[in-house]
Design an enzyme around this catalytic site. Structure first.
Site, mmCIF file in Angstrom:
data_model
loop_
_atom_site.group_PDB
_atom_site.id
_atom_site.type_symbol
_atom_site.label_atom_id
_atom_site.label_comp_id
_atom_site.label_asym_id
_atom_site.label_seq_id
_atom_site.Cartn_x
_atom_site.Cartn_y
_atom_site.Cartn_z
ATOM 1 N N PRO A 180 0.722 -1.016 -0.169
ATOM 2 C CA PRO A 180 0.305 -0.147 -0.318
ATOM 3 C C PRO A 180 0.960 1.280 -0.042
ATOM 4 O O PRO A 180 1.433 1.569 1.434
ATOM 5 C CB PRO A 180 -0.724 0.005 0.973
ATOM 6 N N ASN A 181 0.174 2.382 -0.709
ATOM 7 C CA ASN A 181 0.767 3.534 -1.172
ATOM 8 C C ASN A 181 2.001 3.721 -1.323
ATOM 9 O O ASN A 181 2.599 4.461 -2.113
ATOM 10 C CB ASN A 181 0.863 4.548 0.441
ATOM 11 N N ARG A 195 5.452 11.866 -3.265
ATOM 12 C CA ARG A 195 5.225 12.539 -1.486
ATOM 13 C C ARG A 195 6.974 12.192 -0.658
ATOM 14 O O ARG A 195 7.494 11.211 -1.149
ATOM 15 C CB ARG A 195 4.300 11.960 -1.087
ATOM 16 N N TYR A 201 11.700 9.089 0.720
ATOM 17 C CA TYR A 201 11.103 7.298 0.302
ATOM 18 C C TYR A 201 12.282 7.671 -0.956
ATOM 19 O O TYR A 201 12.282 6.886 -2.438
ATOM 20 C CB TYR A 201 9.989 6.924 -0.186
ATOM 21 N N ASN A 246 7.592 -5.975 -0.679
ATOM 22 C CA ASN A 246 8.116 -4.929 0.374
ATOM 23 C C ASN A 246 6.739 -4.969 0.336
ATOM 24 O O ASN A 246 5.410 -4.107 -0.156
ATOM 25 C CB ASN A 246 8.211 -3.746 -0.687
ATOM 26 N N ALA A 286 2.920 -0.376 5.024
ATOM 27 C CA ALA A 286 2.172 -1.225 6.221
ATOM 28 C C ALA A 286 2.009 -2.823 6.279
ATOM 29 O O ALA A 286 1.547 -2.875 8.040
ATOM 30 C CB ALA A 286 1.041 -0.298 6.371
ATOM 31 N N GLU A 321 11.817 -10.027 1.740
ATOM 32 C CA GLU A 321 11.041 -8.705 2.240
ATOM 33 C C GLU A 321 12.820 -7.559 1.779
ATOM 34 O O GLU A 321 13.658 -7.995 2.430
ATOM 35 C CB GLU A 321 10.652 -8.905 3.768
ATOM 36 N N HIS A 375 13.104 -3.079 2.473
ATOM 37 C CA HIS A 375 12.264 -1.816 2.636
ATOM 38 C C HIS A 375 13.291 -0.695 2.439
ATOM 39 O O HIS A 375 14.475 -1.230 2.266
ATOM 40 C CB HIS A 375 11.942 -1.671 4.328
ATOM 41 N N ARG A 405 13.149 4.477 12.443
ATOM 42 C CA ARG A 405 11.814 4.705 12.663
ATOM 43 C C ARG A 405 11.468 4.160 13.819
ATOM 44 O O ARG A 405 11.940 3.641 14.595
ATOM 45 C CB ARG A 405 11.187 4.514 11.232
HETATM 46 O O1 CA2 Z 1 10.438 1.244 3.593
HETATM 47 C C1 CA2 Z 1 9.715 0.810 3.606
HETATM 48 O O2 CA2 Z 1 9.566 0.547 1.853
HETATM 49 C C2 CA2 Z 1 8.021 0.604 3.823
HETATM 50 O O3 CA2 Z 1 7.714 -0.471 3.897
HETATM 51 C C3 CA2 Z 1 7.659 1.481 3.312
HETATM 52 C C4 CA2 Z 1 6.516 1.767 4.027
HETATM 53 C C5 CA2 Z 1 5.935 1.734 5.309
HETATM 54 O O4 CA2 Z 1 4.666 1.882 6.058
HETATM 55 C C6 CA2 Z 1 6.764 0.531 5.961
HETATM 56 O O5 CA2 Z 1 7.233 0.936 7.229
HETATM 57 C C7 CA2 Z 1 8.173 0.858 5.343
HETATM 58 C C8 CA2 Z 1 4.976 3.218 3.082
HETATM 59 C C9 CA2 Z 1 5.285 3.036 2.040
HETATM 60 C C10 CA2 Z 1 4.516 4.291 1.771
HETATM 61 O O6 CA2 Z 1 5.397 4.148 0.272
HETATM 62 C C11 CA2 Z 1 5.053 6.055 0.439
HETATM 63 C C12 CA2 Z 1 5.947 6.252 -1.408
HETATM 64 C C13 CA2 Z 1 5.869 7.995 -1.355
HETATM 65 C C14 CA2 Z 1 5.166 8.387 -0.151
HETATM 66 C C15 CA2 Z 1 4.019 8.349 0.825
HETATM 67 C C16 CA2 Z 1 3.938 7.105 0.674
#
Ligand code: CA2
Length: 147
Positions: A9-10, A17, A22, A74, A77, A98, A100, A107
């Site tokens: 997700p996201n 963003r 990221y 990946n 969340a 996996e 990240h 974090r």
């Molecule tokens: O660091 C990672 O790859 C995460 O899997 C990213 C997740 C986060 O919940 C994990 O704890 C770590 C969040 C992905 C959201 O991706 C976005 C990318 C750009 C802007 C906003 C969100």
């Protein structure tokens, strides 16, 4: 050899963003970078991004009969919440890595625990897009050893 790359997700927001966490590159940029590595390694990749837990569970569950040999995931969340994805990975029985983008250990506390990692051969965190490349190289090595 066919490898499934799943982004949770996201992650469709990559490059649009929160670039301070990221990075500035998009999901399409990630896929292009990985495709180049896959070509050099003579493996095939299929990419999937979803914001829906059930879709990810279905995809993982169907991966063996769809001819996939391994998974790079990946779970975003869902890493920190999803017993369903953990069970799907265990059930599929394919080697999974996996990844990240960020260093989840540096974090918030709630990001320190991964449910899904227990079903993976390894976890790479904090190396940005390069983490996916190392995951792919490792997975191909593991799969070649299993031949
Ligand atoms: O660091 C990672 O790859 C995460 O899997 C990213 C997740 C986060 O919940 C994990 O704890 C770590 C969040 C992905 C959201 O991706 C976005 C990318 C750009 C802007 C906003 C969100």
């Amino acid at each position: 050899m066919k490898i499934l790359v799943i982004n949770g997700p996201n992650l469709q927001l990559l490059g649009r963003r929160e670039p301070e966490i990221y990075g500035k590159l998009t999901l399409e940029d990630l896929e292009d970078q990985l495709k180049q590595v896959a070509t050099a390694l003579s493996v095939e990749l299929e990419f999937f991004q979803s914001n829906h837990e059930g879709d990810i569970v279905d995809l993982i569950g169907n991966a063996p009969q769809n001819g996939f040999s391994g998974i790079i995931i990946n779970p975003a969340a869902y890493t920190h919440t999803s017993v369903a994805i953990l069970d799907a990975l265990k059930g599929a029985g394919l080697p999974a890595v996996e990844v990240h983008l960020s260093n989840v250990k540096s974090r918030e506390d709630f990001r320190h625990h991964s449910f899904t990692a227990a079903a993976c051969v390894g976890v790479i965190a904090g190396l940005g897009f390069d983490g996916y490349e190392w995951a792919l190289r490792s997975l191909v090595k593991i799969l070649n050893k299993n031949d």
